[in-house]
Design an enzyme around this catalytic site. Structure first.
Site, PDB file in Angstrom:
ATOM      1  N   VAL A   2       7.253  -8.097   3.737  1.00  0.00           N
ATOM      2  CA  VAL A   2       7.573  -6.891   4.492  1.00  0.00           C
ATOM      3  C   VAL A   2       8.917  -6.341   4.030  1.00  0.00           C
ATOM      4  O   VAL A   2       9.886  -7.086   3.877  1.00  0.00           O
ATOM      5  CB  VAL A   2       7.614  -7.180   6.003  1.00  0.00           C
ATOM      6  CG1 VAL A   2       7.943  -5.914   6.784  1.00  0.00           C
ATOM      7  CG2 VAL A   2       6.283  -7.748   6.480  1.00  0.00           C
ATOM      8  N   LYS A  17       4.479  -3.403   4.767  1.00  0.00           N
ATOM      9  CA  LYS A  17       3.949  -4.722   4.441  1.00  0.00           C
ATOM     10  C   LYS A  17       3.041  -4.605   3.234  1.00  0.00           C
ATOM     11  O   LYS A  17       2.069  -3.852   3.250  1.00  0.00           O
ATOM     12  CB  LYS A  17       3.175  -5.294   5.634  1.00  0.00           C
ATOM     13  CG  LYS A  17       2.587  -6.680   5.378  1.00  0.00           C
ATOM     14  CD  LYS A  17       1.869  -7.203   6.616  1.00  0.00           C
ATOM     15  CE  LYS A  17       1.294  -8.586   6.383  1.00  0.00           C
ATOM     16  NZ  LYS A  17       0.610  -9.119   7.590  1.00  0.00           N
ATOM     17  N   ASP A 110      -2.886 -16.518  15.424  1.00  0.00           N
ATOM     18  CA  ASP A 110      -1.663 -17.116  14.875  1.00  0.00           C
ATOM     19  C   ASP A 110      -0.463 -16.786  15.765  1.00  0.00           C
ATOM     20  O   ASP A 110       0.540 -16.257  15.309  1.00  0.00           O
ATOM     21  CB  ASP A 110      -1.425 -16.634  13.444  1.00  0.00           C
ATOM     22  CG  ASP A 110      -0.416 -17.506  12.699  1.00  0.00           C
ATOM     23  OD1 ASP A 110      -0.158 -18.639  13.146  1.00  0.00           O
ATOM     24  OD2 ASP A 110       0.121 -17.048  11.665  1.00  0.00           O
TER      25      ASP A 110
END
Length: 306
Positions: A2, A17, A110
């Site tokens: 990023v 990103k 995640d």
């Protein structure tokens, strides 16, 4: 990877990103990156970082997102100054974001402190849906034996190969909540001030059996809201202490005096003490890390892709 970039049309900073700036872009990685873009495009919530644009430049896909003025929760966890009310309020904001995404059929997969940004005013932003999963899809997104997520925060059933679920996201957020209330610097147990209701919720969210966890993230959200009311924070908003801590932590290092003739430009700031530099000869990326007294170099790639 990023980068901080400037939107010259709208005169604003954005986060860009890239799928990869040093690895080969495969059909599989490109499809996963596009899937992340499509997921973000469907999510419009105050606690989820918004997507501005998606495209490809010279064969490298990219996402353009809002630039968050803050730090990841992982940095906030390094301090002992976050009180119980703020710990609950931060987790409540995360639960609101995840409850919203779940209702739209998106599992994060995640959830961890590094993927939770805290703005300098105390607002939480959930980021990085790169491993997200759309509930009800039949596609196989992982190879046999491949683990998607961060093992320390993954539910036991996912570590054993079970597909992701609402229950596995709840488990991961429970691990984050537990970490907020651990003693520091050594996380040996919960700090003494941890409310009994918080301990009970953590045990419920992180139960080894997925069937014995809260039925959905809305249930977690409601329980956290109740705890927030009981400890004097009915709005579930972080107080000034979090903003003060973040402000104190953001102490930018002095700009390095770059005199090498082969350095073309500083192309990205990756944090208050971390810069990425584009080196012209030979073409490579160089990381500079401020250790408190001097800049150290860290070469992360030998050559930029053509």
């Amino acid at each position: 990877m990023v980068f901080v970039a400037s939107d010259l049309t709208l005169d604003r900073e954005v986060a860009v990103k890239l799928l990869s700036s040093y690895e080969t872009v495969t059909d599989k990685s490109r499809a996963a990156f596009e899937r992340e873009a499509r997921v973000l495009a469907t999510l419009k919530h105050s606690n989820i970082v918004p997507l501005y644009d998606y495209g490809s430049s010279d064969g490298t896909p990219y996402l353009v997102m809002e630039m968050i003025d803050g730090q990841p929760l992982s940095k906030l966890l390094a301090t002992t100054d976050v009180d119980d009310a703020d710990c609950v309020a931060l987790t409540l904001q995360a639960a609101r974001a995840l409850s919203y995404s779940h209702k739209r059929g998106v599992l994060h997969r995640d959830i961890k402190p590094h993927n939770i940004m805290i703005e300098n005013d105390g607002r939480l932003r959930q980021i990085d849906f790169g491993t997200s999963h759309s509930m009800g899809t039949t596609g196989q997104f992982t190879e046999a034996g491949e683990v998607k997520g961060t093992p320390a925060y993954m539910a036991p059933e996912c570590l054993q190969g079970a597909p992701p679920s609402v229950a596995s996201d709840i488990y991961s957020l429970g691990r984050v909540l537990a970490q907020l209330f651990w003693t520091r610097p050594v996380p040996a147990s919960f700090r003494p001030s941890t409310p009994a209701e918080v301990r009970e919720l953590i045990l419920w969210m992180t139960h080894e059996d997925a069937a014995h966890r809260p039925r959905d993230m809305g249930t977690v959200e409601a329980r956290l809201a109740g705890i927030a009311r009981s400890i004097g924070d009915p709005a579930g908003k972080t107080g000034g202490a979090v903003a003060d801590i973040l402000t104190q932590q953001v102490q930018p290092a002095p700009r390095p005096q770059i005199t090498r003739p082969d350095v073309a430009m500083v192309c990205s700031s990756l944090g208050p003490n971390h810069l990425e530099v584009l080196v012209a000869r030979p073409a490579s990326l160089l990381h500079l890390w401020w250790d408190g007294g001097s800049w150290s170099e860290w070469v992360v790639m030998d050559r930029l892709p053509d």
